[in-house]
Scaffold this motif. Structure first.
Motif, mmCIF file in Angstrom:
data_model
loop_
_atom_site.group_PDB
_atom_site.id
_atom_site.type_symbol
_atom_site.label_atom_id
_atom_site.label_comp_id
_atom_site.label_asym_id
_atom_site.label_seq_id
_atom_site.Cartn_x
_atom_site.Cartn_y
_atom_site.Cartn_z
ATOM 1 N N MET A 72 -52.034 11.344 -91.332
ATOM 2 C CA MET A 72 -51.495 11.149 -92.694
ATOM 3 C C MET A 72 -50.429 12.203 -92.987
ATOM 4 N N ARG A 73 -50.746 13.461 -92.630
ATOM 5 C CA ARG A 73 -49.794 14.554 -92.893
ATOM 6 C C ARG A 73 -48.478 14.304 -92.139
ATOM 7 N N ASP A 74 -48.606 13.940 -90.860
ATOM 8 C CA ASP A 74 -47.399 13.701 -90.060
ATOM 9 C C ASP A 74 -46.589 12.547 -90.629
ATOM 10 N N GLN A 75 -47.307 11.535 -91.106
ATOM 11 C CA GLN A 75 -46.616 10.378 -91.691
ATOM 12 C C GLN A 75 -45.802 10.821 -92.921
ATOM 13 N N VAL A 76 -46.404 11.672 -93.767
ATOM 14 C CA VAL A 76 -45.693 12.141 -94.966
ATOM 15 C C VAL A 76 -44.471 12.973 -94.547
ATOM 16 N N LEU A 77 -44.648 13.812 -93.517
ATOM 17 C CA LEU A 77 -43.520 14.641 -93.061
ATOM 18 C C LEU A 77 -42.396 13.769 -92.508
ATOM 19 N N THR A 78 -42.778 12.707 -91.774
ATOM 20 C CA THR A 78 -41.768 11.781 -91.250
ATOM 21 C C THR A 78 -41.048 11.074 -92.395
ATOM 22 N N LEU A 79 -41.823 10.639 -93.387
ATOM 23 C CA LEU A 79 -41.200 9.956 -94.527
ATOM 24 C C LEU A 79 -40.239 10.886 -95.255
ATOM 25 N N ARG A 80 -40.616 12.146 -95.384
ATOM 26 C CA ARG A 80 -39.730 13.128 -96.034
ATOM 27 C C ARG A 80 -38.408 13.236 -95.256
ATOM 28 N N LYS A 81 -38.563 13.347 -93.931
ATOM 29 C CA LYS A 81 -37.382 13.495 -93.083
ATOM 30 C C LYS A 81 -36.497 12.247 -93.184
ATOM 31 N N ASN A 82 -37.143 11.089 -93.112
ATOM 32 C CA ASN A 82 -36.373 9.840 -93.122
ATOM 33 C C ASN A 82 -35.703 9.587 -94.463
ATOM 34 N N LEU A 83 -36.436 9.868 -95.565
ATOM 35 C CA LEU A 83 -35.833 9.637 -96.886
ATOM 36 C C LEU A 83 -34.653 10.598 -97.095
ATOM 37 N N GLY A 120 -32.874 11.882 -94.816
ATOM 38 C CA GLY A 120 -31.814 11.419 -93.911
ATOM 39 C C GLY A 120 -31.073 10.223 -94.500
ATOM 40 N N SER A 121 -31.820 9.249 -95.039
ATOM 41 C CA SER A 121 -31.186 8.073 -95.651
ATOM 42 C C SER A 121 -30.310 8.497 -96.828
ATOM 43 N N LEU A 122 -30.813 9.420 -97.644
ATOM 44 C CA LEU A 122 -30.043 9.856 -98.819
ATOM 45 C C LEU A 122 -28.782 10.624 -98.388
ATOM 46 N N ARG A 123 -28.929 11.407 -97.322
ATOM 47 C CA ARG A 123 -27.782 12.174 -96.816
ATOM 48 C C ARG A 123 -26.698 11.204 -96.321
ATOM 49 N N LYS A 124 -27.174 10.223 -95.568
ATOM 50 C CA LYS A 124 -26.246 9.260 -94.969
ATOM 51 C C LYS A 124 -25.536 8.440 -96.065
ATOM 52 N N VAL A 137 -35.939 17.138 -100.287
ATOM 53 C CA VAL A 137 -37.073 16.228 -100.040
ATOM 54 C C VAL A 137 -37.737 16.577 -98.710
ATOM 55 N N GLU A 138 -36.921 16.985 -97.734
ATOM 56 C CA GLU A 138 -37.454 17.333 -96.418
ATOM 57 C C GLU A 138 -38.154 18.696 -96.443
ATOM 58 N N GLN A 139 -37.682 19.580 -97.297
ATOM 59 C CA GLN A 139 -38.289 20.924 -97.363
ATOM 60 C C GLN A 139 -39.609 20.930 -98.148
ATOM 61 N N HIS A 140 -39.720 20.060 -99.144
ATOM 62 C CA HIS A 140 -40.926 20.044 -99.967
ATOM 63 C C HIS A 140 -42.156 19.688 -99.124
ATOM 64 N N ARG A 141 -43.334 20.028 -99.657
ATOM 65 C CA ARG A 141 -44.576 19.722 -98.958
ATOM 66 C C ARG A 141 -45.586 19.088 -99.904
ATOM 67 N N GLY A 142 -46.487 18.276 -99.306
ATOM 68 C CA GLY A 142 -47.521 17.607 -100.085
ATOM 69 C C GLY A 142 -47.100 16.181 -100.385
ATOM 70 N N MET A 143 -47.813 15.546 -101.302
ATOM 71 C CA MET A 143 -47.538 14.135 -101.570
ATOM 72 C C MET A 143 -46.263 13.911 -102.362
ATOM 73 N N PHE A 144 -45.890 14.894 -103.204
ATOM 74 C CA PHE A 144 -44.865 14.594 -104.206
ATOM 75 C C PHE A 144 -43.580 15.379 -104.025
ATOM 76 N N SER A 145 -42.493 14.809 -104.583
ATOM 77 C CA SER A 145 -41.264 15.559 -104.826
ATOM 78 C C SER A 145 -40.756 15.149 -106.190
ATOM 79 N N LEU A 146 -40.251 16.130 -106.918
ATOM 80 C CA LEU A 146 -39.598 15.832 -108.194
ATOM 81 C C LEU A 146 -38.129 15.598 -107.849
ATOM 82 N N ASP A 149 -38.795 1.447 -95.367
ATOM 83 C CA ASP A 149 -38.072 1.210 -96.619
ATOM 84 C C ASP A 149 -37.262 2.401 -97.106
ATOM 85 N N THR A 150 -37.096 3.438 -96.281
ATOM 86 C CA THR A 150 -36.433 4.633 -96.826
ATOM 87 C C THR A 150 -34.960 4.360 -97.144
#
Ligand code: LMR
Length: 394
Positions: free
Chosen positions: A311-322, A324-328, A338-347, A381-382
């Motif tokens: 679960m943790r790795d999945q959240v980290l991957t989603l952070r990286k991908n989101l 990345g998508s926003l950067r692109k 978003v990639e630096q934050h940790r845990g379930m949420f980002s503001l 869906d990122t």
């Protein structure tokens, strides 16, 4: 009787969940309430949990009462998980409580007895339920500086300056890891400074530990709570098994008290038990027994740790991908946080208006302060989400 009452405000997290459930658009996306979702959008029962439940079903011979302080094996194993022998055992006391919220509530009742009307400092911003709970408990909630909306990180100098001004009558509620709602967390060095400050001023640490293992791992996420207990003579911790064991609806939590010595710890235990008996008598056992069975069996425990890591790795991957998508798509690094934050949420830093547009135009549900549950984003869906975020603007 009821003519004296006015309609009460609704909790925005659960109100949003209701709106989401009533939305019949097939492409809708719930990034509101903090639950982990797998690739199919389901919040799964962890495999270790299902195995433990089967064992309990086969072996349990009674549903008679457990006792006011709850399932002792469960409380002890969670104390071990949190502190891992880093502090003297006879300074620690624990009782079971209904989930993280129930644990916070029991602690608030204890603090009210110890210091009626005391000020409890919460981070600005904090989990939206902290403030109303403290008010309901008859304590005095106030905010300490925490999140810098410009840098999307902790404004640590301001936070520390506020802590340095506190005294023995102040209580400070700290998110032990995976800050909710911001996703911005203290570094180990910053925890060291917070611990030193609170030792010096005598302010009382109150830790909310709802996401152990969801940030960087079980050990790394325990750094803050261990450091505080090693440095300060007393503290209270509210532990939740909702996210890391996926036991949300089973309401499974532990109140952990750390006192200056054994006698004081015994007094704290008696007060906690007294609060529980007078409030709800004792906590539901099923979730606690599941955790106890898992943690007592090396094979199940290893499986649980693997699943938590998944679960943790999945959240980290989603952070990286989101990120990345926003950067692109934006051709900028403004969402790299978003990639630096940790845990379930980002503001995310969107206006209320933009959040409303995301909901109305794209069927994407975020809390109105633009808190996004990263753990709820479907794997593929990122790009779509990033495009929608950029479409509504800030
Ligand atoms: C959240 O913040 O979404 C979760 O902690 C669920 C809750 O009880 O609010």
């Amino acid at each position: 009787m009821f003519e004296t009452l006015k309609k009460a405000p609704v909790d925005k997290i659960f109100a949003l969940l209701g709106e989401y459930r009533a939305d019949d658009r097939p492409q809708k996306l719930d990034l509101g309430i903090g639950v982990y979702k797998d690739a199919t959008g389901n919040t799964p029962v962890m495999r270790a949990v299902t195995k433990a439940e089967k064992r309990i079903f086969d072996a349990q011979t009674t549903k008679s009462y457990v006792g006011v302080s709850g399932n002792r094996g469960f409380c002890d194993t969670i104390v071990d998980l949190v502190f891992a022998d880093r502090i003297e055992g006879d300074r620690i006391t624990s009782v079971q409580a209904p989930g993280g919220t129930g644990s916070l509530w029991v602690i608030m009742q204890l603090l009210k007895r110890a210091k009626p009307g005391a000020t409890v400092w919460i981070s600005d911003p904090s989990w939206p339920n902290h403030y109303p709970m403290l008010e309901l408990a008859g304590l005095n909630p106030q905010y300490y500086p925490y999140f810098d909306p410009e840098t999307r990180s902790v404004k640590f100098d301001e936070m520390l300056a506020a802590l340095d001004k506190m005294g023995p009558n102040d209580i400070v509620l700290l998110h032990a890891c995976c800050h909710n709602p911001t996703g911005a967390n203290l570094t180990p060095e910053q925890w060291d400074q917070v611990a030193q400050s609170m030792k010096r001023t005598g302010a009382f640490p109150f830790l909310d530990l709802a996401y152990l293992g969801f940030g960087d791992g079980l050990e790394a996420d325990a750094y803050g709570v261990r450091k505080m207990a090693q440095t300060c003579p007393e503290l209270m911790v509210a532990f939740s098994a909702s996210k890391n064991f996926g036991l949300y609806r089973e309401r499974t939590g532990v109140v952990i008290g750390v006192a200056a010595n054994k006698d004081s710890a015994n007094i704290v235990f008696s007060q906690l038990a007294n609060v529980i008996r007078a409030s709800f008598s004792q906590s539901p056992d099923h979730g606690a027994e599941i955790v106890r069975v898992i943690m007592d069996d090396p094979e199940l425990r290893a499986q649980w740790e693997d699943e938590l890591k998944e679960m943790r790795d999945q959240v980290l991957t989603l952070r990286k991908n989101l990120a990345g998508s926003l950067r692109k798509l934006s051709n900028s690094d403004e969402f790299d946080f978003v990639e630096q934050h940790r845990g379930m949420f980002s503001l995310l830093g969107l206006s209320k208006d933009a959040v409303e547009k995301l909901k109305k135009q794209h069927g994407i549900y975020l809390i109105d302060d633009s808190r996004a549950n990263i753990a709820g984003i479907p794997e593929h869906d990122t790009d779509k989400l990033a495009a929608a975020i950029l479409d509504v603007g800030k």
